[in-house]
Enzyme design. Sequence first.
Site, PDB file in Angstrom:
ATOM      1  N   TYR A 145     -72.829 -16.328-149.833  1.00  0.00           N
ATOM      2  CA  TYR A 145     -73.854 -16.348-148.783  1.00  0.00           C
ATOM      3  C   TYR A 145     -74.306 -14.934-148.421  1.00  0.00           C
ATOM      4  CZ  TYR A 145     -73.866 -21.304-147.494  1.00  0.00           C
ATOM      5  OH  TYR A 145     -74.050 -22.669-147.471  1.00  0.00           O
TER       6      TYR A 145
ATOM      7  N   PRO B  49     -44.244 -21.118-131.341  1.00  0.00           N
ATOM      8  CA  PRO B  49     -45.088 -21.842-130.376  1.00  0.00           C
ATOM      9  C   PRO B  49     -45.704 -20.977-129.285  1.00  0.00           C
ATOM     10  CG  PRO B  49     -42.758 -22.381-130.079  1.00  0.00           C
ATOM     11  CD  PRO B  49     -42.865 -21.623-131.359  1.00  0.00           C
TER      12      PRO B  49
ATOM     13  N   GLY C 173     -65.899 -11.527-151.079  1.00  0.00           N
ATOM     14  CA  GLY C 173     -64.992 -12.388-150.329  1.00  0.00           C
ATOM     15  C   GLY C 173     -64.229 -11.641-149.256  1.00  0.00           C
TER      16      GLY C 173
ATOM     17  N   THR D 204     -49.023 -21.160-133.971  1.00  0.00           N
ATOM     18  CA  THR D 204     -48.435 -20.773-135.247  1.00  0.00           C
ATOM     19  C   THR D 204     -47.021 -21.342-135.335  1.00  0.00           C
ATOM     20  OG1 THR D 204     -47.484 -18.730-134.381  1.00  0.00           O
ATOM     21  CG2 THR D 204     -49.769 -18.636-135.156  1.00  0.00           C
TER      22      THR D 204
ATOM     23  N   HIS E  21     -65.385 -13.034-132.964  1.00  0.00           N
ATOM     24  CA  HIS E  21     -65.805 -14.367-132.529  1.00  0.00           C
ATOM     25  C   HIS E  21     -64.659 -15.186-131.936  1.00  0.00           C
ATOM     26  CE1 HIS E  21     -69.478 -13.276-134.370  1.00  0.00           C
ATOM     27  NE2 HIS E  21     -69.033 -13.378-135.607  1.00  0.00           N
TER      28      HIS E  21
ATOM     29  N   CYS F  30     -73.558 -12.274-139.318  1.00  0.00           N
ATOM     30  CA  CYS F  30     -74.493 -13.139-140.040  1.00  0.00           C
ATOM     31  C   CYS F  30     -75.936 -12.659-139.904  1.00  0.00           C
ATOM     32  CB  CYS F  30     -74.383 -14.577-139.545  1.00  0.00           C
ATOM     33  SG  CYS F  30     -74.719 -14.772-137.781  1.00  0.00           S
TER      34      CYS F  30
END
Length: 447
Positions: free
Chosen positions: A159, A274, A243, A271, A10, A42
């Site tokens: 979930y 740079p 998890g 992060t 994603h 999902c």
Amino acid sequence: MKVIIIGATHAGTATIKSITKRHPDAVVDVYEKNDNVSFLSCGIALTVQGEVKNIEDLFYSSPEILEAAGANIHMKHEVTKVDTINKTVTILNLTTHETTIEAYDKLVATTGSWPVVPPIPGIEDERVVLSKNYSHAKELIRYANDDKIKRVVIIGGGYIGTELVEAFNVKGRDVTLIDNQPTVLNRYFDPEFTKNVANMFVNHGVSVETGKTVQAFESKDDGIVIKTDAGHFSADLVIMSVGFRPATQLFKGQLEMTENGALIINDYMQTSDPDVFAAGDSVAVHYNPTGENAYIPLATNAVRQGTLIGYNLTVPTVKYMGTQSTSGLKLYDLNMASSGLTGAHAAELGLDYDSLTMTDNFRPEFMSSTEPVLMTITWERGSQRILGVQLQSKYDISQSANTASVAIQNRMTLTDLAFVDMLFQPWFDRPFNYLNLLAQAALDKEA
């Protein structure tokens, strides 16, 4: 400018689209170790139970689409080493087994996460499976359509776990849910909500075994035995869903991380180096209810962060707004959604908070039908700043969680939510929307 992107789920897919759109002159090379991109995990439970008919519909992009956008997509290529000092990455072609080293000007870490696999004796049994990617999804669907699989044990009541409970229950399997927490959905909802879910599962024939810790798996010819600290359970299939951990091993010792390995980023997705950006499940997000970093692996965070990298690639331009961890799910005919902190989480963090739970119908009783909405609001004492809202009903309350998210994002108080303008029409709600009424009841409690 040479940009290398590691990973194309994603966050990676969103980053590719954003960079190629806003920086058409950049050379963008993407390395993905799998043979697919953009899989919506999902939808796994929805496919298992038959709501989604074709698993291929869970892809919203493809290597061809991303190539057409202007990126160079290298599938089945694994980045095995990152050197942030010399700005190079080492890549293994998983087909030819050749290794190459490529230099970059900007690097994007969208390496995602991987399910937590506890070191439980016997967990290597092939009948203990995960639920994360396309390969897992195909395996779960195969099991769901196999009449020999009659007993399914799901370990983990978050979930994903609860959705798979419903999916296999709908398929007619004998389902047991095991969780070491005192309730299901423990991190997302307070007990007033979770007890309704547990009761609903039991009423559908599911065995809910909370407060139990799995200690070992024992392989048998006719199944697998799950040994806990409070009894044994037998299954033909075990699904682990306890998890996720950020997949950031490539950057250990090179970039700043949280204790669990999530990369720390600034407001512009950079992060501690740079020239290295990061997004999605590999990073810690700014959690607005507390103002601190938190690990919240959600697709919503991933696509927003990935998109922002395109805006900020050369010049810091658009700040990341942070997250309220707004989420929702539907189990059977019960809708649940939340945004921000639960009371239990606020207590765990030692915050000076209060909360109120109430039930009210979503629209007037003179209508031909209505539905009660169970709702909780949590706020900071003194300032009355809203910290969290939870909702549960047979009525679709999902958009109210989005409203609550905006309220928390903008640091609104109980008074703000109590009297903010919302529409009134008997088809939809009362003169005061139920969120108004919830905040007004909280004000009464404060008084």
